[in-house]
Design a protein around this motif. Structure first.
Motif, PDB file in Angstrom:
ATOM      1  N   UNK A   1       1.079   1.521  10.029  1.00 14.07           N
ATOM      2  CA  UNK A   1       0.412   0.218  10.137  1.00 14.07           C
ATOM      3  C   UNK A   1       1.402  -0.939   9.925  1.00 14.07           C
ATOM      4  N   UNK A   2       2.344  -0.737   8.994  1.00 14.77           N
ATOM      5  CA  UNK A   2       3.292  -1.812   8.705  1.00 14.77           C
ATOM      6  C   UNK A   2       4.197  -2.070   9.903  1.00 14.77           C
ATOM      7  N   UNK A  39       0.832  -1.207   0.000  1.00 23.80           N
ATOM      8  CA  UNK A  39       0.000   0.000   0.000  1.00 23.80           C
ATOM      9  C   UNK A  39       0.859   1.246   0.000  1.00 23.80           C
ATOM     10  N   UNK A  40       1.875   1.226   0.835  1.00 23.46           N
ATOM     11  CA  UNK A  40       2.787   2.360   0.927  1.00 23.46           C
ATOM     12  C   UNK A  40       3.423   2.650  -0.428  1.00 23.46           C
ATOM     13  N   UNK A  41       3.878   1.582  -1.089  1.00 22.29           N
ATOM     14  CA  UNK A  41       4.535   1.765  -2.391  1.00 22.29           C
ATOM     15  C   UNK A  41       3.550   2.344  -3.406  1.00 22.29           C
ATOM     16  N   UNK A  42       2.324   1.799  -3.400  1.00 25.24           N
ATOM     17  CA  UNK A  42       1.323   2.305  -4.352  1.00 25.24           C
ATOM     18  C   UNK A  42       1.041   3.786  -4.105  1.00 25.24           C
ATOM     19  N   UNK A  43       0.913   4.161  -2.834  1.00 19.72           N
ATOM     20  CA  UNK A  43       0.646   5.569  -2.518  1.00 19.72           C
ATOM     21  C   UNK A  43       1.779   6.458  -3.019  1.00 19.72           C
ATOM     22  N   UNK A  44       3.011   6.018  -2.755  1.00 23.40           N
ATOM     23  CA  UNK A  44       4.154   6.836  -3.184  1.00 23.40           C
ATOM     24  C   UNK A  44       4.197   6.940  -4.701  1.00 23.40           C
ATOM     25  N   UNK A  99       2.113   7.896   5.138  1.00 26.19           N
ATOM     26  CA  UNK A  99       2.495   7.889   6.552  1.00 26.19           C
ATOM     27  C   UNK A  99       1.675   6.856   7.319  1.00 26.19           C
ATOM     28  N   UNK A 100       0.376   6.826   6.984  1.00 23.09           N
ATOM     29  CA  UNK A 100      -0.502   5.899   7.679  1.00 23.09           C
ATOM     30  C   UNK A 100      -0.070   4.444   7.429  1.00 23.09           C
ATOM     31  N   UNK A 145      -1.771  15.617  -1.491  1.00 32.63           N
ATOM     32  CA  UNK A 145      -1.851  15.766  -0.042  1.00 32.63           C
ATOM     33  C   UNK A 145      -2.405  14.484   0.582  1.00 32.63           C
ATOM     34  N   UNK A 146      -3.444  13.985  -0.039  1.00 34.39           N
ATOM     35  CA  UNK A 146      -4.098  12.779   0.456  1.00 34.39           C
ATOM     36  C   UNK A 146      -3.122  11.581   0.423  1.00 34.39           C
ATOM     37  N   UNK A 147      -2.355  11.487  -0.651  1.00 34.65           N
ATOM     38  CA  UNK A 147      -1.421  10.371  -0.798  1.00 34.65           C
ATOM     39  C   UNK A 147      -0.288  10.431   0.239  1.00 34.65           C
ATOM     40  N   UNK A 148       0.201  11.649   0.467  1.00 41.55           N
ATOM     41  CA  UNK A 148       1.255  11.813   1.476  1.00 41.55           C
ATOM     42  C   UNK A 148       0.760  11.315   2.835  1.00 41.55           C
ATOM     43  N   UNK A 149      -0.469  11.700   3.126  1.00 44.49           N
ATOM     44  CA  UNK A 149      -1.060  11.316   4.400  1.00 44.49           C
ATOM     45  C   UNK A 149      -1.206   9.793   4.473  1.00 44.49           C
ATOM     46  N   UNK A 150      -1.682   9.215   3.377  1.00 42.89           N
ATOM     47  CA  UNK A 150      -1.888   7.764   3.312  1.00 42.89           C
ATOM     48  C   UNK A 150      -0.559   7.009   3.483  1.00 42.89           C
TER      49      UNK A 150
END
Ligand code: ADP
Ligand code: MG
Length: 579
Positions: A82-83, A19-24, A77-78, A70-75
């Motif tokens: 979680x990881x 998820x983190x990779x996809x967001x980035x 971090x989230x 902005x939303x992706x940056x926040x995601x």
């Protein structure tokens, strides 16, 4: 660069890492879109082709992209959180469970201070490993490839190709640093653990240190160790800073190269203004993910050094699952041919064979250091036996479940533990259902009732570890508590050593009476205490020099005879001196 054991520890982290990779990645694409719009606008403005409508649409898209970013940056971090959240919990749980499974023997593998540090600080370091390093590890490879394609489509594959070739220079530099870093960090953790152990030990032994006025000396020692730790910390920091300089050189050098190449292509007329602006503005993004990976890398290395130690502890051999319950009857204890060493070097017990029959009064005597207490600790399963056999009612002690073993063997030594609270509370630990009268009887049998009657009775308050009682009072209270407890086997280890002669005799007769219904092992260096034992084992330097009754030993065992004669002489002399 990548620890499979850590990933296997926590499979549910995987989805958050993805998820983190996809967001980035999404963020990167949005970024590219924004820059594309800007480059486009610059080109059109330059050629004076921009209409008001186009301008408004561009601005709207930009605003929308900003919101998504902005939303992706926040995601991101989230997802990081979680990881790493689960891995910390899982790791600590594993360490805790491992300690429980190792039971009493965990000290053979690690000091308490080490474990505290590893499970608190060490595990904390893993947070960055999972939350930042691992996702960045993949993203740092995906991002340049993505940009290569975008650059190629929107501008020139030639420039994109040169940039792509430069990217691996950064991990190359990291790899070189890693070789030095790994050794250094392992040293760093060693020093850290050492400092922690010394600190804990000194803190706990503060009174002793003050007594011997050794606190100043220990202070200097601690200072020296702290200084060592400071030095190695500085070395680690220097190493990190140096490697950051190298990485920056490649990252920003690469970006500059991209800008120069794009500019040249523009001047040569190979690129449009739009494409050139697009590439200039994005060329740094080629290198920044890798650069970021480099900076996470140090934190991750630290986490990995810590996790190496944790995994080492987790893989220590565990005692077998202990399924046997403590036997009910026929509680003969048999030690046969036991050799034992605490540290693997100094032999403490050397071929010891002792038989202790149920419901007898057995003495184990010998000079201090001859291995008596070690025998007690083996009977209680506190240390694992590697050579020889120790059974109770024919069952190996190492197979008997620890709880039932502790419940049925009552050990009274010099350093019995008491808890802050009333005398009653401390006694009821041993016999939760005992009546007031039974408590007083036990105290009377150990000749300590008078003292507490003068105080607050059973409500007399004990401070931590009964610090407000004298050594002798504490021992008598420990005996009273042991008598209240309905164990099957009692081991008294120098339990009357601090007690005045009158009380001692009273207590000894109580102990002998106990032996009518229980198995009693009396460990003492004072032979007088065991003269009428059913059987005495005399220890000398980790060996049994002889066994039998007092009279038999006087006949057959020279060591015992010598001990007896020396002690008798001293006693006579003592009496003679007194009168
Ligand atoms: P005793 O009770 O007869 O005085 P111990 O059984 O306590 O003797 O000790 C026997 C030997 O084992 C001693 O030389 C002592 O130094 C060593 N020893 C005792 N306990 C430990 C321990 N926890 N770790 C290492 N060595 C120990
Ligand atoms: Mg001892």
């Amino acid at each position: 660069m990548f620890d499979k054991r850590l990933m296997a520890m926590c499979p549910e982290s995987k989805k958050y890492i993805v998820g983190n990779i996809i967001c980035q990645w999404t963020e990167l694409m949005v970024n590219a879109l924004m820059i594309f719009i800007i480059a486009n606008a610059v080109g059109k403005l330059y050629r004076n082709e921009m209409t008001l409508n186009e301008m408004i649409i561009s601005l709207l898209i930009l605003a929308g992209a900003l919101v998504v970013r902005f939303f992706m940056t926040k995601k991101t971090t989230e997802m990081s959180y979680l990881a790493s959240k689960t891995v910390k919990r899982v790791m600590r749980e594993q360490i805790y469970k491992k300690i429980l499974r190792l039971g009493n023997t965990y000290r053979e593998h690690a000091t308490t201070a080490e474990l505290v540090q590893e499970s608190v600080e060490g595990v904390e370091q893993l947070e960055s490993y999972f939350g930042q390093y691992v996702p960045q590890f993949f993203y740092a490879f995906i991002a340049p490839v993505t940009l290569f394609i975008l650059f190629g489509l929107a501008g020139s594959f030639k420039v994109a190709g040169v940039l792509l070739i430069c990217v691996p220079l950064i991990p190359g530099a990291i790899m070189m640093v890693q070789k030095i870093a790994k050794k250094l960090l392992s040293k760093y953790w060693d020093q850290y653990a050492k400092l922690g152990s010394t600190f804990l030990e000194n803190l706990q032994g503060m009174t002793t240190l003050k007594t011997y006025k050794a606190d100043a000396y220990k202070n200097e020692q601690m200072n020296a160790e702290s200084e060592n730790f400071r030095r190695i910390t500085m070395k680690v920091l220097t190493m990190q800073l140096n490697s950051i300089i190298i990485m920056d050189f490649f990252a920003y050098g690469g970006a500059a190269l991209g800008i120069v190449l794009a500019g040249k292509a523009f001047i040569d007329g190979d690129l449009t203004l739009q494409s050139t602006v697009f590439m200039i503005l994005l060329s740094a993004d080629f290198f920044l993910p890798m650069r970021k990976l480099g900076s996470y890398f140090h934190v991750a290395m630290n986490g990995m050094a810590a996790s190496d130690r944790i995994f080492k502890f987790l893989s220590e051999e565990e005692p077998k699952e202990k399924t046997s319950m403590f036997p009910e009857r026929g509680l003969d204890i048999s030690l046969s041919d036991i050799c034992f060493s605490y540290d693997g070097e100094m032999q403490v017990l050397d071929g010891v064979s002792i038989d202790i029959r149920e419901h007898t009064f057995t003495g184990i005597v010998g000079e201090s250091g001859s291995g008596k207490s070690t025998i007690a600790s083996l009977i209680m399963g506190r240390n694992s036996i590697k050579q020889g056999k120790l059974t109770i009612a024919g069952i190996n002690v190492s197979d008997i479940n620890e709880d039932s073993l502790f419940k049925n063997i009552n050990y009274v030594g010099i350093g019995s533990t008491f808890f802050k609270g009333t005398v009653r509370e401390n006694l009821l630990l041993a016999a939760p259902k005992a009546s007031e009268e039974e408590l007083w009887n036990a105290l009377a049998e150990c000749n300590i009732d008078g003292f507490f009657k003068d105080e607050n009775g059973l409500d007399t308050l004990l401070t931590e570890n009964a610090g407000n009682l004298s050594g002798g009072q504490k021992q008598r209270l420990a005996l009273a508590r042991a008598i209240l407890h309905d164990a099957k086997i009692y081991i008294f280890d120098e339990a009357t050593s601090n007690i005045d002669i009158e009380s001692e005799e009273l207590i000894l007769s109580k102990i002998k009476k106990l032996a009518e219904t229980k198995t009693v092992i009396m460990i003492t260096h004072r032979l007088m205490n065991v003269v009428d034992a059913d059987r005495i084992n005399c220890m000398e330097n980790g060996r049994v020099s002889g066994n039998g009754t007092h009279a038999e030993l006087l006949e057959t065992d020279g060591i015992y005879r010598n001990l007896w004669n020396t002690q008798k002489e001293l006693e006579e002399y003592g009496k003679g001196g007194a009168t």
